[in-house]
Scaffold this active site. Sequence first.
Site, PDB file in Angstrom:
ATOM      1  CD  GLU A 118      50.399  33.755  40.180  1.00 14.35           C
ATOM      2  OE1 GLU A 118      51.050  34.323  41.072  1.00 14.35           O
ATOM      3  OE2 GLU A 118      49.163  33.774  40.121  1.00 14.35           O
ATOM      4  CG  ASN A 178      43.739  40.131  42.834  1.00 14.63           C
ATOM      5  OD1 ASN A 178      43.065  39.421  43.584  1.00 14.63           O
ATOM      6  ND2 ASN A 178      45.032  39.953  42.655  1.00 14.63           N
ATOM      7  CD  GLU A 179      47.056  40.345  46.191  1.00 14.31           C
ATOM      8  OE1 GLU A 179      47.914  40.486  45.309  1.00 14.31           O
ATOM      9  OE2 GLU A 179      47.072  39.399  46.999  1.00 14.31           O
ATOM     10  CG  HIS A 202      50.827  29.692  43.806  1.00 17.83           C
ATOM     11  ND1 HIS A 202      49.908  29.210  44.711  1.00 17.83           N
ATOM     12  CD2 HIS A 202      51.290  30.844  44.318  1.00 17.83           C
ATOM     13  CE1 HIS A 202      49.820  30.059  45.721  1.00 17.83           C
ATOM     14  NE2 HIS A 202      50.658  31.059  45.518  1.00 17.83           N
ATOM     15  NE  ARG A 237      49.132  39.255  39.031  1.00 17.92           N
ATOM     16  CZ  ARG A 237      48.703  38.449  39.991  1.00 17.92           C
ATOM     17  NH1 ARG A 237      47.456  38.040  40.016  1.00 17.92           N
ATOM     18  NH2 ARG A 237      49.526  38.047  40.923  1.00 17.92           N
ATOM     19  CD  GLU A 274      44.465  35.877  46.304  1.00 18.77           C
ATOM     20  OE1 GLU A 274      45.710  35.777  46.320  1.00 18.77           O
ATOM     21  OE2 GLU A 274      43.862  36.622  45.520  1.00 18.77           O
TER      22      GLU A 274
HETATM   23  C1  GAL Z   1      48.221  36.946  45.127  1.00 23.21           C
HETATM   24  C2  GAL Z   1      47.341  37.294  43.940  1.00 23.21           C
HETATM   25  C3  GAL Z   1      46.881  36.040  43.223  1.00 23.21           C
HETATM   26  C4  GAL Z   1      48.030  35.110  42.980  1.00 23.21           C
HETATM   27  C5  GAL Z   1      48.702  34.826  44.298  1.00 23.21           C
HETATM   28  C6  GAL Z   1      49.837  33.858  44.201  1.00 23.21           C
HETATM   29  O1  GAL Z   1      48.902  38.041  45.641  1.00 23.21           O
HETATM   30  O2  GAL Z   1      46.205  37.999  44.355  1.00 23.21           O
HETATM   31  O3  GAL Z   1      46.247  36.398  42.019  1.00 23.21           O
HETATM   32  O4  GAL Z   1      48.923  35.720  42.112  1.00 23.21           O
HETATM   33  O5  GAL Z   1      49.200  36.030  44.828  1.00 23.21           O
HETATM   34  O6  GAL Z   1      50.489  33.747  45.431  1.00 23.21           O
END
Ligand code: GAL
Length: 683
Positions: free
Chosen positions: A367, A162-163, A370, A124, A319
């Site tokens: 992920e 996003n970020e 996670h 991504r 998040e």
């Molecule tokens: C963030 C991101 C998310 C996901 C997350 C996992 O930085 O915005 O999409 O990847 O990390 O920790």
Amino acid sequence: MHAPALPDTLGATSAWPALTGIAYGGDYTPEQWPREVWEEDVALMRDAGVNLVSIGIFAWALLEVSEGEFDFDWLDDVIDLLHRNGISVDLGTPTASPPAWFFAQHPDARAVTRDGVPLGFGARGMASHSAPAYREAAVRIATELARRYGHHPAVVLWHVHNEYGVPVGEDYSAHSVREWRRWLQERYETLDALNAAWGTAFWGQHYGEWEHIGAPATAPSVVNPAQRLDFARFTDHQLRSCFIAERDAIRAHSDRPITTNFMANQHNGCDLWAWAREVDIVSDDHYLWAADEEGEIGLAIAADLTRSVGRGAPWILMEHSTSAVNWQPRNVAKRPGEMARNSLSHFGRGADGILFFQWRASRSGAEKFHSAMLPHAGTTSRVWREVVDLGAKLRALAEVRGSHVPAEVAVLWDFESFWAQDLEWRPSEDVSHAERIRAFYEKLWRDQITVNFALPGHDLSRYKLVIAPAQYMLSAADAENLNRYVEGGGTLVVSFFSAVVDEHDAVHAGGFAAPLEPSLGLRVEEHLPLRAGDVAGIVFDETPYPADTWQEDLVLTTAEVRATYDGGPAAGGPAVTRNTHGDGVGWYLSTRPDAAGLAAVLDAAYADAGISPSGLPAGVEAVRRITDEAEYLIAINHGTETVSLQTSGFDLLTQEEARGTLVLSAGDVAVIRTQRTAEGGGR
Ligand code: GAL
């Protein structure tokens, strides 16, 4: 009678989404699951008290299936399903991850690394921030989403991208270079001005044509640091203009607040002071750094920084994780109660929304290891039980929403200075701004003194104490601002390797730290970095403390010596100084003492500033949020022993009255409400 206004908060407000209580939820990716699962998802969201989910963030390929051809049917169904179940939507624009067709049609829009490698598809990450095709496509999808859902009753917030800057920030593509030259022309107007600012007389880098200026790509040796610093500024500007383009496209069709998720202290690439002015609500992502045994301190820095860039307005934790974070070297799981402590620490520091990445753990993709609110193990798991419990806790805290966090101390945090300091060939690779800020902040955290972060150019007069742990770059104007602060009665503490260069990364005329001479009463004649592992102590108030990394030869003009070096190249010379200037005091630390040495110096600075530590038991975190009428004490016991705190009031979590003493078991949190009075403060 009304309590006094909120003198020691920044007091900003923001356009809050139409939600009841504290926002609770996470990233939701129904596109990864068959429809039967959606029904189960919303039922479980209700069980957990979820009232807000972020959707669509990585769904571009499923929303715009080929250029200009949209499929919104599935998203209509998801949003309607959530709405029927009373769950609001934070609607993402999916522009952090363009589809395969986009890159196939616009190969030139790929971002290029500093080494000239075009970035491929299959992970991504955005395209080149300067590619016209990317900009057009991003505005197109944002516009279509806003047209369709801009007034949908479920959509209460927009989540752009996003970020920004993660994982693609600097871009060395042809599109980027073209825009870079344009940006430079606007900034400098003439090549003479650019040549002067970049000091191109050094190593014969003089430019006679704009077209000869390239991006600071990998070169035979160290590239001009002023050029690289400007490229970091340019990158930040380009990313922000991508955000602004999407924001304005949405605004044309929707009146709902718009945010984008920052990464406060976990990604330095964006100047969040500037970004925060462009969003309706500040939101942040924070991932506890598992290798840090006191991750709660890093978390507190993130939360305080997020609140500060938003000028004190309540913000959203967009998040964090319920447990393991898959991109760290070791997926260290959170232990029982840790997720709630983390969440309530953010809440105590001003977060009125607690969201996670992500709602349901993904079975496939990068992920899958996670953690999530709903883990692979399902609803029989401890994590799920804690998620449900946290939802109930946040419901009990609804009345705290909108309150502010007061702070009497400011710590300087300047992204541009960090960009400059992080370039090559600095005097010692052992000097780190992040490490210095953490060291000073850690002392304040242990004393439970709440901190705002600030820029050196801000109005600092509200603060009793201002600390500059790492202000390598300081413009003459900002130095004057700091000098005025001291003259007016403030206490300023400056750590070594500060005020070294101006905004072009050029050493100040008059030598290192010269612009702060009025406040500090000294000049730094020479930097004396130490060899790796060398320890050379200081003696402060007759007590010796080890110190390492750095010493300096100081020439004092009006400062008094408060500690001397007892070894190393500056042995016998001044190590820590104190200077009075006008009605205030300037302290200078020219070395890196151990935690006890730093604490001793800061205790003396506290005395000058008239502030005192909270005196709470070690490991207890305590923050206050206030309104005109009420004060809320958020107390978190990170330790392994039960502690007693002297306080009275109503505990919103247990619904019990604390009368004089609050007993807080190991790992527990309390939120105590007291009334504020006209005489000031809660009791
Ligand atoms: C963030 C991101 C998310 C996901 C997350 C996992 O930085 O915005 O999409 O990847 O990390 O920790």
